[in-house]
Design a protein around this motif. Structure first.
Motif: not given
Lengths: 530, 59
Positions: A311-315, A318, A400-401, A404-405, A408-409, A412
């Motif tokens: 999903y999205g730019q964060s890939n 789910l 979800l937010g 996702n954060a 992403s961390a 990365a």
């Protein structure tokens, strides 16, 4: 003595019974989509025998009768009939012998046990709309990819035989006191009643509750004007629950939000636009055209074995993105009716009289339109409405937010070589309760020793958002969020690490500097001190 | 009985860097911000159309 019959199951026998018990005509019965759906459903469940309980008092119909039909000059009967379906093969003589107490000892075990009981259909004495409260066994779930988390046990007493079936009750709209939205909401509230321990209003009560604040321009009953999502939200509030409403037009949002609540046993009402794709001759309609607005109750889902869709730019991966089918109580089709999601990237162009030419994600279903070809009408998802317990204040999107954060961390840091992770985690995010969570922990062999004891004895809120990060299908880490927290609060509860070698980097004293917001800071601070 | 569990939950931290470089911090923060933008987009797409919820479902 109450009348009963025992009839060998066949499609014809079932439709004849519908016609007779509803005071209808066979040709009218044959014209309904239920008459295609239910015989097929019972064939797949290997039904062999129908026991007809000819005089049955159904609470929901009785309330509708008392609230509406009783004042008709020629009122219908106040009692219904009930059909019980069995996989066992026995005849009326054997059943009578059983009732007289003269059967062999194992007759009941072989023929009238829960193992062979498929459930029941109440037949209302209404010639056009006779499918009353219906509780049926589902197709096999689990390993098949089908999941029906909103089921609970329904009891049936058949002349002293206690039978149970795991189901979610279904019924069709009667078009007088209930429309499609009422029937869908009635099924949804069957699920929330089990989850939140409230009583289930009857269809006539739902319709009146829905129209108590935003009344239709025309009269309340007969309910010819249907109900809006706004009015259904009012009906939910009158139940002392809170309506959670999101647009379901986007494929990922429909999959993920519906899954998050369904997985917790909370069905969702889905508002859909029915779009006809064929003309009277069976030729493609160009463009496809609106056939009507409708509501169904989402009761289950099917998870494919395909990889999740990023999903999205964060890939973000789910688990819910694997959903390729939903199962719905569609009052015009039947219980647990399959609705197949259009493939990823495939949309349908149609002429929406409200908004003009539109490209939409759609669901294949069993509706037909002008062509009378089953499946020629597609369902375009529009709005998802979920009744929630009032103290569930943190919506899914916040959990979800935060997840996702965090993901992403982690990813990365993995790309920088600080975390050993060959591929992205797949996140399974859903609502649960403290009780269910601890049952899961207790059954999870991966949790051992003091860590397990700490989790099982920890004080936790009643409702919890659970985000499980899966690696190769197995949990690697999970995040728990307090679903009852206030919106401005730090709703992150804790993490659970199944692989203690995965995330030590998050305990680096400077890891908190990665945070860009309160929610990411809260999670990183937790790792810093635990 | 409550038991100390840190040892079982936390892995070996010997390989941790002494400090993260500014560039590394920036990369991680950029990734988190991408996730936050995705969620802004999600919230926007999931917002209910106020007209749609006023339309009667009649089928």
């Amino acid at each position: 003595m109450a009348d009963y019959r025992v009839v060998p199951f066949s499609a014809d026998a079932l439709l004849d019974l519908f016609a007779e018990l509803a005071y209808s005509r066979r040709e009218d019965v044959d014209g309904k989509l239920h008459s295609t759906y239910f015989p097929e459903y019972f064939k797949k469940l290997a039904a062999k025998t129908i026991v007809v309980e000819e005089d049955y008092v159904d609470r929901d119909y009785l309330e509708d009768f008392a609230g509406y039909y009783v004042r008709c000059f020629k009122s219908p009967k106040s009692h219904c009939a009930r059909l019980h379906f069995f996989q066992s093969d026995f005849d009326e003589g054997a059943f009578t012998t059983f009732l007289e107490g003269n059967s062999p000892a194992d007759f009941r075990k072989d023929n009238l046990s829960d193992d062979v009981y498929l459930g029941f259909i109440v037949v209302k004495p209404l010639a056009q709309t006779f499918i009353g409260r219906t509780c049926l066994r589902t197709y096999p779930d689990g390993a098949t990819g089908r999941h029906f988390p909103s089921l609970h046990q329904y009891d049936a007493n058949l002349f002293g035989v206690h039978l149970t079936v795991n189901s979610l009750a279904f019924q069709e709209q009667d078009t007088e006191v209930a429309r499609c939205a009422t029937a869908a909401m009635w099924s949804v509230l069957q699920g929330t009643a089990a989850a939140f321990n409230h009583s289930v209003p009857t269809p006539v009560e739902i319709t009146k509750n829905a129209l108590a604040v935003h009344a239709n321009r025309s009269r309340t009953l007969p309910a010819k004007d249907g109900l809006t999502v706004e009015q259904l939200a009012d009906a939910i509030r009158r139940m002392n629950l809170e309506p959670y409403c999101v647009s379901a037009a986007d494929r990922e949002i429909l999959q993920t939000e519906a899954y998050a609540y369904l997985r917790a046993g909370i069905p969702a009402l889905l508002g859909i636009a029915l779009v006809d794709t064929l003309d009277e001759q069976g030729q493609p309609l160009a463009p496809a055209a609106l056939f009507g607005l409708h509501a169904v109750a989402l009761t289950g889902y099917h998870l494919s074995n395909d990889p999740p869709v990023a999903y999205g730019q964060s890939n973000l991966l789910l688990r819910a993105s694997r959903i390729d089918k939903f199962y719905a109580h569609d009052d015009q089709i039947g219980a647990f009716a399959r609705m197949t999601l259009s493939p990823v990237g495939q949309t349908m162009q149609w002429n929406d009289p409200r908004y003009g030419m539109t490209n939409s994600t759609f669901l294949e279903c069993s509706w037909y339109g002008r062509s009378r070809q089953i499946g020629s009408v597609k369902a375009v998802p529009e709005t998802l409405l979920v009744p929630l317990y009032p103290k569930m204040r943190i919506p899914f999107q916040d959990a979800l937010g935060a997840t996702n954060a965090f993901d992403s961390a982690v990813m990365a840091l993995a790309s920088l070589g600080h975390i050993s992770l060959a591929e992205s985690l797949e996140w399974d995010i859903y609502l649960t309760t403290a009780a269910q969570l601890k049952r899961d922990f207790a059954a999870n062999g991966a949790l051992q020793g003091g860590y397990r004891a700490e989790l099982l004895t920890a004080s936790m809120p009643r409702f919890i958002w659970r985000a499980v990060g899966l690696r190769g299908g197995m949990p690697a880490v999970e995040l728990l969020f307090d679903a009852t927290d206030i919106v401005q609060g730090r709703f992150f509860l804790r993490a659970i690490e199944y692989d203690p070698t995965l995330l030590p980097i998050l305990r680096h004293p400077d890891a908190v500097t990665f945070a860009t917001s309160l929610v990411s800071r809260t999670i990183l601070e937790w790792f810093a001190v635990h | 009985m409550r038991t100390k569990s840190k040892e079982s939950a936390v892995g070996d931290s010997k390989s941790m860097p002494v400090r993260f470089s500014a560039d590394q911090v920036q990369q991680v923060q950029d990734a988190i911000r991408r996730a936050e933008r995705d969620m802004t987009d999600w919230r926007e797409k999931s917002r209910v159309d106020p007209e749609k919820i006023k339309q009667p479902l009649t089928r």
